[in-house]
Design a protein around this motif. Structure first.
Motif, PDB file in Angstrom:
ATOM      1  N   CYS A   1       0.765  -0.971   0.116  1.00 13.58           N
ATOM      2  CA  CYS A   1      -0.079   0.403   0.564  1.00 13.58           C
ATOM      3  C   CYS A   1       0.868   1.793   0.062  1.00 13.58           C
ATOM      4  O   CYS A   1       0.485   2.777   0.199  1.00 13.58           O
ATOM      5  CB  CYS A   1      -0.909   0.103   1.368  1.00 13.58           C
ATOM      6  SG  CYS A   1      -2.102  -0.864   1.101  1.00 13.58           S
ATOM      7  N   GLN A   2       2.109   1.026  -0.115  1.00 13.37           N
ATOM      8  CA  GLN A   2       3.154   2.460   0.219  1.00 13.37           C
ATOM      9  C   GLN A   2       3.232   3.367  -1.112  1.00 13.37           C
ATOM     10  O   GLN A   2       3.103   4.122  -0.987  1.00 13.37           O
ATOM     11  CB  GLN A   2       4.274   1.902   0.970  1.00 13.37           C
ATOM     12  CG  GLN A   2       5.005   1.131   2.459  1.00 13.37           C
ATOM     13  CD  GLN A   2       3.424   2.111   2.997  1.00 13.37           C
ATOM     14  OE1 GLN A   2       3.953   4.126   3.025  1.00 13.37           O
ATOM     15  NE2 GLN A   2       3.206   1.602   4.249  1.00 13.37           N
ATOM     16  N   GLN A   3       2.828   2.186  -2.249  1.00 13.99           N
ATOM     17  CA  GLN A   3       3.459   3.197  -3.724  1.00 13.99           C
ATOM     18  C   GLN A   3       2.155   4.510  -3.252  1.00 13.99           C
ATOM     19  O   GLN A   3       2.461   5.650  -4.200  1.00 13.99           O
ATOM     20  CB  GLN A   3       2.846   1.811  -4.461  1.00 13.99           C
ATOM     21  CG  GLN A   3       3.853   1.519  -4.585  1.00 13.99           C
ATOM     22  CD  GLN A   3       3.781   0.221  -5.866  1.00 13.99           C
ATOM     23  OE1 GLN A   3       2.552   0.174  -6.900  1.00 13.99           O
ATOM     24  NE2 GLN A   3       4.858  -0.405  -5.857  1.00 13.99           N
ATOM     25  N   ASN A   4       0.578   4.031  -3.186  1.00  5.73           N
ATOM     26  CA  ASN A   4      -0.537   5.639  -3.038  1.00  5.73           C
ATOM     27  C   ASN A   4      -0.115   6.499  -2.247  1.00  5.73           C
ATOM     28  O   ASN A   4      -0.364   7.766  -1.924  1.00  5.73           O
ATOM     29  CB  ASN A   4      -1.272   5.097  -2.779  1.00  5.73           C
ATOM     30  CG  ASN A   4      -2.006   3.851  -3.880  1.00  5.73           C
ATOM     31  OD1 ASN A   4      -1.970   3.725  -4.436  1.00  5.73           O
ATOM     32  ND2 ASN A   4      -3.043   2.919  -2.896  1.00  5.73           N
ATOM     33  N   LEU A   5       1.100   5.841  -1.165  1.00  9.12           N
ATOM     34  CA  LEU A   5       1.385   7.178  -0.347  1.00  9.12           C
ATOM     35  C   LEU A   5       2.942   7.998  -0.793  1.00  9.12           C
ATOM     36  O   LEU A   5       2.904   9.479  -0.020  1.00  9.12           O
ATOM     37  CB  LEU A   5       1.523   6.681   1.274  1.00  9.12           C
ATOM     38  CG  LEU A   5       2.382   7.762   2.188  1.00  9.12           C
ATOM     39  CD1 LEU A   5       0.604   8.833   2.409  1.00  9.12           C
ATOM     40  CD2 LEU A   5       2.472   7.119   3.918  1.00  9.12           C
ATOM     41  N   ALA A   6       3.323   7.067  -1.448  1.00 11.06           N
ATOM     42  CA  ALA A   6       5.057   7.636  -1.874  1.00 11.06           C
ATOM     43  C   ALA A   6       4.902   8.850  -2.647  1.00 11.06           C
ATOM     44  O   ALA A   6       5.531   9.887  -2.976  1.00 11.06           O
ATOM     45  CB  ALA A   6       5.187   6.506  -3.082  1.00 11.06           C
ATOM     46  N   SER A   7       3.824   9.492  -2.845  1.00 15.08           N
ATOM     47  CA  SER A   7       3.301  11.127  -3.952  1.00 15.08           C
ATOM     48  C   SER A   7       3.512  11.298  -2.826  1.00 15.08           C
ATOM     49  O   SER A   7       3.759  13.045  -2.994  1.00 15.08           O
ATOM     50  CB  SER A   7       2.412  11.054  -5.147  1.00 15.08           C
ATOM     51  OG  SER A   7       0.837  10.543  -4.021  1.00 15.08           O
ATOM     52  N   SER A   8       3.225  11.585  -1.293  1.00 17.21           N
ATOM     53  CA  SER A   8       3.398  13.081  -0.926  1.00 17.21           C
ATOM     54  C   SER A   8       4.374  13.076   0.692  1.00 17.21           C
ATOM     55  O   SER A   8       3.835  13.670   0.461  1.00 17.21           O
ATOM     56  CB  SER A   8       1.539  12.732   0.549  1.00 17.21           C
ATOM     57  OG  SER A   8       0.300  12.342   0.057  1.00 17.21           O
ATOM     58  N   ILE A   9       5.870  11.859   0.074  1.00 14.72           N
ATOM     59  CA  ILE A   9       6.852  12.081   0.742  1.00 14.72           C
ATOM     60  C   ILE A   9       7.804  11.985  -0.139  1.00 14.72           C
ATOM     61  O   ILE A   9       8.487  11.996  -0.946  1.00 14.72           O
ATOM     62  CB  ILE A   9       6.552  10.874   1.638  1.00 14.72           C
ATOM     63  CG1 ILE A   9       5.685   9.641   2.376  1.00 14.72           C
ATOM     64  CG2 ILE A   9       8.324  10.564   1.963  1.00 14.72           C
ATOM     65  CD1 ILE A   9       6.291   8.712   2.958  1.00 14.72           C
ATOM     66  N   LYS A  10       8.505  13.536   0.539  1.00 11.02           N
ATOM     67  CA  LYS A  10       9.501  13.929   0.004  1.00 11.02           C
ATOM     68  C   LYS A  10      10.579  13.501   1.387  1.00 11.02           C
ATOM     69  O   LYS A  10      10.998  14.186   2.248  1.00 11.02           O
ATOM     70  CB  LYS A  10       9.250  15.419  -0.101  1.00 11.02           C
ATOM     71  CG  LYS A  10       8.412  15.983  -1.434  1.00 11.02           C
ATOM     72  CD  LYS A  10       8.624  17.305  -1.422  1.00 11.02           C
ATOM     73  CE  LYS A  10       6.998  17.548  -2.568  1.00 11.02           C
ATOM     74  NZ  LYS A  10       7.072  19.204  -3.045  1.00 11.02           N
ATOM     75  N   THR A  11      12.194  13.112   0.612  1.00  6.38           N
ATOM     76  CA  THR A  11      13.016  12.717   1.824  1.00  6.38           C
ATOM     77  C   THR A  11      14.093  13.797   1.164  1.00  6.38           C
ATOM     78  O   THR A  11      14.420  13.474   0.286  1.00  6.38           O
ATOM     79  CB  THR A  11      13.005  11.222   1.355  1.00  6.38           C
ATOM     80  OG1 THR A  11      11.956  10.277   1.898  1.00  6.38           O
ATOM     81  CG2 THR A  11      14.105  10.883   2.505  1.00  6.38           C
TER      82      THR A  11
END
Length: 558
Positions: free
Chosen positions: A483-493
């Motif tokens: 499920c992490q792929q859907n959240l990846a767009s909101s995360i900036k590292t």
């Protein structure tokens, strides 16, 4: 000089009347004025320094005066029936000085166990203070001490109960996640914290941890994240795991006997009061924000009242192996398509790595364990539940018992046998305080405990429900990566850099407009100071179309 010393001692007694109030963790008084224990401790620290400074000056001035008069030893060892006895005061002051010296920040930071164990000398400090000043003067401070005894006895009753650990998860970064059993009527919120004791490590040490789960995550469990940063946490992890080189294997029968005090914290979940939230965390300080996110997502899914709509998380970590902490809650599973309902941004700053590690993208699985679950071994609701009815009955019965015992003692013992020594009357007053709590308050605690057991008995198929939650928890662990792929767009590292709060808050000021923004910080003091200074600067120079930032600290530091 003696008169000045007497004034210092009198003022010290006045300060002592308030010294114990902030450390009465489950006190109904703290709940009524809505000051959580983790914030009240700073008042205890300030009052402790002031009280011991006054008592030290009191003793020092008397010692100087006696030295000038040439009979310091005779005065120091004096113990009289009528008036103030000096020798108990010397013992009380010595115990107080030991506590004071070991509570100073450098000692407390480097030698916490020394600080913790010497602080148990407060019993000697109080007993010999009562012997020193006698019953009449001791009454000045007796009120605050009595409220502390009430709280301490209640916490003792709660902490005697062992708590089932439903599951244990060891993350690759070394952090341990414990899922603890709780009754359905135990109230807490996403900003609560608990004190944890593991008897295999120490019978005396209690360590505070923020909860990492929302009350809506499940009726029968509560979770905490524990980072290995000291001797006690290292021993805890060692008790769970057998370390053999780089491989970690669970012991076949992990034995951990846990006891809990709490939960403590704000009565109201103030994170739900803001439509716009900025959550700033350092390291494992992300733990309460995982609970906040879970709480908001549950409320969004279930249609419950929930103000937050714009959420920015700023998380600073030393190394990238801490990033899996963010995956302990599966946001997509809690609330599918939550990004359509919430504006969530997560900015992660990895400060001690200049670039992503080569193994990034490889899955490092957490090590899981499910210890055997006993029957009815969940947390007690005696403390931290916000049940003001039972707490009020406990306080009232103990207070009435104290008055009754004092009347009986005065009528049938002190007056009948012509008891006159001040020190003895001070000791009897202290014994009455303890007896009233143990006897009269103990009856209410016993009834409270029976009420709790009856509520637990009404929970049909409790063990089956806990097992269902364990299965659901394991499913969540297995489902997380997909499920992490859907959240990846909101995360900036960002690697090799620290958060620039001037840029972050300046950007928010332009994007969010004229709104109220709640800022909650959980991390080291340097992080809190940086955020607080920037918020102050932004609020001072704000334009009409810029937001107003409201600073909140959620860090716990003894």
């Amino acid at each position: 000089m003696l008169r000045l010393g007497l004034h210092f001692g009198t003022i010290g007694l006045d300060c002592l009347a308030f010294l114990f109030l902030p450390v009465a963790r489950g006190s109904i008084l703290l709940r009524l004025i809505d000051i959580p224990f983790e914030q009240a401790t700073r008042y205890h620290v300030w009052l402790g320094h002031l009280t011991m400074l006054l008592f030290t000056l009191h003793g020092l001035l008397y010692a100087i005066a006696w030295t000038i008069e040439g009979h310091i030893l005779d005065e120091m060892f004096q113990w009289v029936d009528l008036g103030v006895s000096h020798f108990p005061g010397v013992i009380s002051l010595a115990a107080g000085l030991l506590m004071w010296m070991t509570s100073l920040h450098p000692v407390r930071k480097k030698k916490f166990e020394l600080f913790f164990y010497t602080h148990q000398l407060y019993v000697i400090f109080i007993v010999f203070l009562a012997l020193h000043v006698g019953h009449f003067l001791f009454c000045v401070s007796a009120g605050g001490i009595f409220l502390f005894i009430l709280d301490r006895f209640l916490r003792f009753c709660q902490s005697r109960k062992t708590v089932d650990i439903i599951s244990i998860k060891c993350l690759p970064c070394g952090t341990v996640e414990l899922m603890l059993s709780k009754p359905t009527n135990l109230r807490y919120n996403a900003l609560s914290f608990i004190f944890l004791q593991v008897r295999e490590l120490s019978w005396l040490q209690w360590h505070p941890f923020s909860v990492s789960s929302s009350p809506l995550d499940g009726k029968y469990h509560l979770s905490v994240l524990i980072k290995v940063i000291g001797k006690w946490t290292e021993e805890l992890r060692g008790n769970i795991l057998n370390s053999s080189g780089a491989d970690l294997h669970l012991r076949p029968q992990t034995k951990i006997t846990a006891s809990i005090e709490g939960p403590y914290g704000h009565e109201l979940p103030y994170h739900l009061m803001y439509k716009n939230l900025i959550l700033v965390a350092g390291g494992v300080g992300i733990s309460p924000f995982l609970a906040i996110l879970s709480d908001i997502l549950h409320r969004t899914r279930e249609g419950k009242p929930c103000l937050p709509q714009n959420i920015l998380i700023v998380w600073a970590v030393k190394r990238s192996n801490e990033l899996p902490l963010l995956s302990t809650n599966d946001m997509e599973l809690i609330c599918p398509f939550f990004l359509d309902k919430l504006n969530l941004e997560i900015h992660i700053f990895v400060t001690q790595e200049s670039q992503p590690p080569l193994e990034e993208g490889q899955v490092q699985e957490a090590t899981n364990s499910s210890p055997p679950v006993s029957n009815n071994c969940s947390m007690s609701v005696l403390v931290g539940t916000g049940n003001n009815i039972w707490s009020g009955l406990y306080v009232i019965s103990s207070t009435l018992g104290f008055v009754i015992l004092l009347y009986l003692l005065d009528t049938f013992y002190i007056n009948s046998y012509d008891i006159s020594p001040w020190w003895y009357k001070g000791l009897l007053l202290l014994i009455c305080m303890l007896a009233s709590v143990f006897i009269f308050g103990g009856v209410v605690v016993g009834l409270w405990h029976l009420w709790e057991r009856q509520n637990v008995a009404r929970e049909a198929c409790k063990d089956d429900r806990i097992m269902v939650e364990k299965m659901q928890h394991n499913e969540i662990v297995a489902h997380t990566d997909s499920c992490q792929q859907n959240l990846a767009s909101s995360i900036k590292t960002y690697y090799g850099s620290r958060p620039d709060f001037k840029d972050i808050f300046g950007d928010i000021s332009e994007k969010w407009g004229c709104v109220d923004v709640g800022v909650i910080v959980c991390g080291p003091p340097s992080l809190q100071t940086s955020v607080a200074k920037e918020i102050k600067s932004q609020n001072i120079k704000r334009q009409r179309h810029h937001p107003i930032f409201h600073f909140n600290s959620h860090s716990f530091d003894l």
